[in-house]
Scaffold this motif. Structure first.
Motif, PDB file in Angstrom:
ATOM      1  N   PHE A   1      23.930 -30.354   3.039  1.00  0.00           N
ATOM      2  CA  PHE A   1      23.820 -28.893   3.182  1.00  0.00           C
ATOM      3  C   PHE A   1      24.766 -28.192   2.206  1.00  0.00           C
ATOM      4  O   PHE A   1      25.906 -28.625   2.013  1.00  0.00           O
ATOM      5  CB  PHE A   1      24.111 -28.472   4.634  1.00  0.00           C
ATOM      6  CG  PHE A   1      23.056 -28.977   5.587  1.00  0.00           C
ATOM      7  CD1 PHE A   1      21.796 -28.387   5.643  1.00  0.00           C
ATOM      8  CD2 PHE A   1      23.298 -30.080   6.392  1.00  0.00           C
ATOM      9  CE1 PHE A   1      20.807 -28.869   6.506  1.00  0.00           C
ATOM     10  CE2 PHE A   1      22.326 -30.565   7.250  1.00  0.00           C
ATOM     11  CZ  PHE A   1      21.069 -29.956   7.302  1.00  0.00           C
ATOM     12  N   ASN A   2      24.252 -27.154   1.579  1.00  0.00           N
ATOM     13  CA  ASN A   2      24.962 -26.379   0.542  1.00  0.00           C
ATOM     14  C   ASN A   2      25.032 -27.093  -0.795  1.00  0.00           C
ATOM     15  O   ASN A   2      25.722 -26.634  -1.710  1.00  0.00           O
ATOM     16  CB  ASN A   2      26.388 -25.994   0.969  1.00  0.00           C
ATOM     17  CG  ASN A   2      26.364 -24.967   2.069  1.00  0.00           C
ATOM     18  OD1 ASN A   2      25.433 -24.168   2.132  1.00  0.00           O
ATOM     19  ND2 ASN A   2      27.359 -24.992   2.935  1.00  0.00           N
TER      20      ASN A   2
ATOM     21  N   TRP B   1      20.154 -26.926  -0.705  1.00  0.00           N
ATOM     22  CA  TRP B   1      19.693 -27.365   0.624  1.00  0.00           C
ATOM     23  C   TRP B   1      20.372 -26.545   1.719  1.00  0.00           C
ATOM     24  O   TRP B   1      21.591 -26.537   1.830  1.00  0.00           O
ATOM     25  CB  TRP B   1      19.993 -28.854   0.854  1.00  0.00           C
ATOM     26  CG  TRP B   1      19.104 -29.744   0.057  1.00  0.00           C
ATOM     27  CD1 TRP B   1      19.462 -30.538  -0.994  1.00  0.00           C
ATOM     28  CD2 TRP B   1      17.682 -29.918   0.214  1.00  0.00           C
ATOM     29  NE1 TRP B   1      18.357 -31.192  -1.500  1.00  0.00           N
ATOM     30  CE2 TRP B   1      17.260 -30.833  -0.777  1.00  0.00           C
ATOM     31  CE3 TRP B   1      16.730 -29.391   1.085  1.00  0.00           C
ATOM     32  CZ2 TRP B   1      15.929 -31.233  -0.906  1.00  0.00           C
ATOM     33  CZ3 TRP B   1      15.407 -29.790   0.955  1.00  0.00           C
ATOM     34  CH2 TRP B   1      15.022 -30.695  -0.033  1.00  0.00           C
ATOM     35  N   SER B   2      19.552 -25.838   2.487  1.00  0.00           N
ATOM     36  CA  SER B   2      20.036 -25.109   3.667  1.00  0.00           C
ATOM     37  C   SER B   2      19.166 -25.588   4.822  1.00  0.00           C
ATOM     38  O   SER B   2      18.130 -26.227   4.606  1.00  0.00           O
ATOM     39  CB  SER B   2      19.821 -23.600   3.468  1.00  0.00           C
ATOM     40  OG  SER B   2      18.432 -23.342   3.364  1.00  0.00           O
TER      41      SER B   2
ATOM     42  N   GLU C   1      17.116 -23.868   6.474  1.00  0.00           N
ATOM     43  CA  GLU C   1      15.780 -23.265   6.297  1.00  0.00           C
ATOM     44  C   GLU C   1      14.946 -24.060   5.295  1.00  0.00           C
ATOM     45  O   GLU C   1      13.763 -24.307   5.507  1.00  0.00           O
ATOM     46  CB  GLU C   1      15.895 -21.819   5.809  1.00  0.00           C
ATOM     47  CG  GLU C   1      16.426 -20.824   6.821  1.00  0.00           C
ATOM     48  CD  GLU C   1      17.935 -20.929   7.034  1.00  0.00           C
ATOM     49  OE1 GLU C   1      18.631 -21.615   6.227  1.00  0.00           O
ATOM     50  OE2 GLU C   1      18.424 -20.343   8.009  1.00  0.00           O
TER      51      GLU C   1
ATOM     52  N   THR D   1      27.985 -33.204   7.879  1.00  0.00           N
ATOM     53  CA  THR D   1      28.886 -32.151   7.418  1.00  0.00           C
ATOM     54  C   THR D   1      30.323 -32.566   7.697  1.00  0.00           C
ATOM     55  O   THR D   1      30.637 -33.021   8.792  1.00  0.00           O
ATOM     56  CB  THR D   1      28.557 -30.839   8.153  1.00  0.00           C
ATOM     57  OG1 THR D   1      27.174 -30.553   7.915  1.00  0.00           O
ATOM     58  CG2 THR D   1      29.390 -29.694   7.643  1.00  0.00           C
TER      59      THR D   1
END
Ligand code: HEC
Length: 158
Positions: free
Chosen positions: A87-88, A110-111, A113, A154
């Motif tokens: 993510f991010n 990449w999020s 959503e 994360t």
């Protein structure tokens, strides 16, 4: 046959037929209701689906990702790239993984959503990519998997 008995029998048959019709009508209504429930579920935004997400189910669903991806820090790429800190991160940007041209050239981040769209239909989302995975057609399943991935991929320090 005695007349009162046959009247009673008629009454009984009428009552049975009537309750059968009622239960059939009732069943139809139930089918309609459950269809509209799942349509409503699909229409929910990702934010709402994430709030309602089931992390234990997400862990189970993520086993299908683990067939091709490692999820933890410092783990090797396998068939797909390692997804730790996905993510991010810019798509197609992890060192040491041989991406398809389309993913390497992609410039999105990449999020949750974006991952929701990728897991619904990765070929429709980015034609020509190399991920051979049917994805999850259920929006609730995608949210469960994404909620779990947010947790395990994360760095908890940030
Ligand atoms: C059959 C193997 C396979 C399965 C199963 C699979 N993937 Fe992939 N995945 C790949 C491959 C191969 C790529 C690289 C695609 C490319 O280069 O075009 C990829 C790429 C990705 C990327 C892009 C990563 C980056 O660095 O840009 C994400 C995100 C991803 N997969 C998530 C998932 C998730 C989440 C699941 C489980 C729900 C999953 N994948 C299941 C093989 C798989």
């Amino acid at each position: 046959m005695d007349i009162t008995f046959s009247k009673r029998l008629n009454g009984l048959i009428c009552a049975l037929v009537f309750s059968l019709i009622l239960s059939l009508v009732g069943c139809d209504q139930q089918v309609d209701r459950s269809l509209s429930d799942s349509a409503q579920q699909e229409a929910k935004t990702l934010a709402v689906r994430l709030l309602e997400a089931d992390l234990e189910r997400g862990e189970l669903l993520a086993y299908s990702c683990r067939a091709c991806h490692t999820l933890g820090p410092d783990e090797d790429h396998i068939i797909g790239p390692n997804l730790y800190e996905v993510f991010n991160r810019t798509a197609g940007s992890v060192d040491g993984f041989d991406y398809s041209d389309v993913l390497q050239e992609a410039d999105f981040i990449w999020s949750p959503e974006v991952l929701d769209e990728w897991l619904a239909d990765s070929n429709g989302f980015l034609p020509g990519n190399n991920m051979r995975f049917a994805g999850f057609s259920s929006g609730a399943d995608r949210a469960d998997a994404i909620a779990y991935l947010l947790q395990v991929t994360t760095d908890s320090a940030f």
